[in-house]
Design an enzyme around this catalytic site. Structure first.
Site, short mmCIF file in Angstrom:
data_model
loop_
_atom_site.label_atom_id
_atom_site.label_comp_id
_atom_site.label_asym_id
_atom_site.label_seq_id
_atom_site.Cartn_x
_atom_site.Cartn_y
_atom_site.Cartn_z
N ASP A 201 0.84 -1.20 0.00
CA ASP A 201 0.00 0.00 0.00
C ASP A 201 0.88 1.25 0.00
O ASP A 201 1.65 1.47 0.94
CB ASP A 201 -0.93 0.01 1.21
N GLU A 483 -2.26 -13.78 -9.84
CA GLU A 483 -1.54 -12.53 -9.65
C GLU A 483 -0.22 -12.83 -8.96
O GLU A 483 -0.11 -13.84 -8.27
CB GLU A 483 -2.32 -11.54 -8.76
#
Length: 571
Positions: A201, A483
């Site tokens: 993040d 992913e």
């Protein structure tokens, strides 16, 4: 005005572009300061990557940008874009060796590759795109590399930020128009979680302010651990169906948001927007927030902690215990399950023959994991009802790749996250079956990881975990996508992805999403590796174009420098 070639390369790679002043005679006016448009932290190696993997990443991240070897473009374009360098490299070998059958993913067209966009692609308040000109050039470079499309987070906390039922799609309007014009598909993630506090993040986007107000009034709307610590990343599933958000339930809010998205972007659905990934928990994954990094609560490879101590989940646990004839089991989670950063053998519950394997452990873990499955079922019901009649649009759900302590009997980190997966019990088959019932794609992470890159004492087994999930998806009849969990630019990681995407027995992935577009991706060697990776995931008949073909392709989106000079204003 169009960006000059030098400004384009700097915008892509994150180098500074001077603002203001009169333009030089040999370039067009620049409207972008790339220092401002690419605000990414310096590349760091996450602790989830270890040993050989860390060395490889550090080596590729440090690779300097070199000029093209093309005698044609190298002489005329000293500021050649990184995309061109990759496409015209005269000696670009196929770094990912593979058999033809392994690259097809069980389909004649190979495995399409998407690329995740930056988390802060849309400005706070939804007012527009961040780094719009750099984004445009970067998307054209990725298109030239052969990718299918991009993935973008559609943040609940940006679109419905200030008032319930009022949606601001402006930034996403710009992105969809840009992707459509360039010819890229879009995977849109309905991100009902907070950004900030998880691995990777790079910015902070909280839940909508009116949702946070309700949590402040009733903190049991947040997930809670055994010490009473609240987690604001995602609303507790214990209140899924209760009208706790100004008269609506969380599931109703999620459904209304997705309906508004569908109606607003109807013209793009099935043509540009081809997938709706439904956020189900922290980091958008179907799981509990059992290993939060914020404030130093958890660090790899800790086992995490159960998140079942808000009053709504405790009420459910009490009812389940009474129904089982064991009311004493309904007071809370196991008291001997340790702390976030313990290892399994540190605890009585998770150790080799601990409480997890007994009757109480089976009761609690079944209840805890079934609540997560029920949550997924409720939210997916909303999504599939909205999008099932839209041709060309898939619905998907992401499941976390929790690979540490996978080699132990209890698989403690998976258990605290809500996956009842142990050495003797398959916890991913029930998830795959739930997704298959809705026709949803099972999207799984950590596909790039190899066992030997991880610390041996933590008994990490990412390769075995990926194989287990692939087998569960096959058995349930659910489509599988993948992913990478962490940024990787090295051919070894690419080779691992190609292998996993092809899978065995011809049952490969339907798509792969690459994490993530960044200045590091566009460094010369990194992007050359990436282009070869995309080709390796494509059709076996795909071959690198000859030098002249590559140069022509590059000029499709790179302005002719002589023309730029001819039209540049004088000093």
């Amino acid at each position: 005005m169009a960006m000059s070639i030098n400004h384009q390369i700097r915008a892509i790679s994150g180098a500074a572009v001077a603002d203001g002043g009169a333009p030089a005679a040999n370039q067009s006016t620049a409207a972008v300061n790339a220092t401002a448009v690419w605000r990414f932290p310096n590349p760091t190696v996450n602790p989830l990557i270890r040993r050989q993997g860390q060395a490889e990443i550090e080596a590729t991240a440090a690779t300097p940008v070199s000029l093209s070897r093309s005698p044609l473009l190298g002489s005329s374009l000293p500021g050649l874009t990184i995309a061109c360098q990759a496409l015209v490299s005269a000696d670009a070998p196929a770094e990912v060796e593979h058999k033809a059958a392994a690259t097809t993913g069980g389909a004649a067209g190979g495995v399409p590759v998407f690329v995740m966009l930056p988390l802060d692609t849309v400005r706070p308040g939804g007012a527009g795109l961040n780094r719009k000109k750099a984004m445009n050039v970067s998307l054209q470079a990725l298109k030239s590399a052969g990718i299918e499309g991009v993935m973008v987070d559609v943040w609940w906390g940006l679109v419905e930020k200030d008032r319930p039922g009022q949606y601001d799609w402006r930034g996403y309007d710009e992105l969809m128009e840009m992707a459509s014009r360039i010819g890229l598909k879009v995977q849109a993630v309905m991100s009902f979680h907070q950004c900030g506090g998880n691995v990777g993040d790079s910015c902070t986007i909280p839940l909508p302010s009116w949702v946070v107000e309700e949590i402040d009034r009733d903190q049991d709307l947040a997930y809670t651990d055994q010490h009473g610590r609240r987690n604001y990343e995602y609303l507790s599933l214990g209140c899924d169906t209760l009208p706790v958000l100004k008269g609506r339930s969380p599931v109703q809010c999620y459904g209304d948001f997705m309906r508004a998205f569908r109606d607003h972007f109807a013209a793009y659905l099935g043509s540009t927007i081809v997938e709706i990934q439904v956020g189900m928990g922290p980091a958008g994954e179907l799981r509990y927030p059992s290993y939060p990094e914020m404030n130093g609560t958890w660090s790899f490879p800790g086992i995490g902690a159960f998140q079942c101590y808000d009053k709504y989940m405790l009420a459910s646990l009490k009812a389940a215990a009474e129904a089982a004839g064991k009311p004493e089991w309904g007071q809370g989670g196991p008291t001997d399950a340790g702390e976030y950063n313990n290892w399994p053998e540190d605890t009585a519950f998770f150790r080799r023959d601990g409480g997890w394997s007994g009757p109480y452990g089976d009761f609690f873990l079944s209840w805890y994991s079934n609540l997560l499955l029920d949550h997924g079922d409720r939210v997916l019901s909303q999504a599939t009802a909205l999008f099932r009649t839209t041709p060309g649009v898939k619905v998907s759900v992401k499941v976390a790749g929790i690979h540490w302590h996978y080699g132990t009997r209890s698989h403690a980190p998976e258990l605290t996250a809500g996956y009842y997966n142990t050495r003797d019990r398959d916890g991913y088959l029930p998830i795959a079956r739930m997704l298959a019932r809705h026709g949803a794609v099972f999207n799984f992470t950590c596909v790039e990881m190899r066992d030997h890159e991880q610390p041996a004492d933590a008994q990490c087994r990412p390769e075995g975990l990926v194989r287990q999930v692939a087998a569960a998806a096959r058995a349930a009849g659910a489509a599988l996508a993948g992913e990478n969990a962490l940024p990787r630019y090295d051919p070894a990681a690419h080779e691992q992805i190609v292998r996993a995407a092809g899978a065995s027995e011809g049952a490969g992935m339907c798509a792969f999403t690459y994490l993530r577009m960044s200045p590091q991706l566009f460094q010369a060697d990194n992007f050359r590796h990436f282009v070869n990776f995309v080709r390796s995931m494509g059709r076996p008949a795909d071959h690198p174009p000859c030098l002249e073909q590559a140069e022509r392709r590059a000029h499709v989106f790179v302005p002719n420098p002589l023309a730029a000079r001819a039209h540049a204003p004088a000093n």
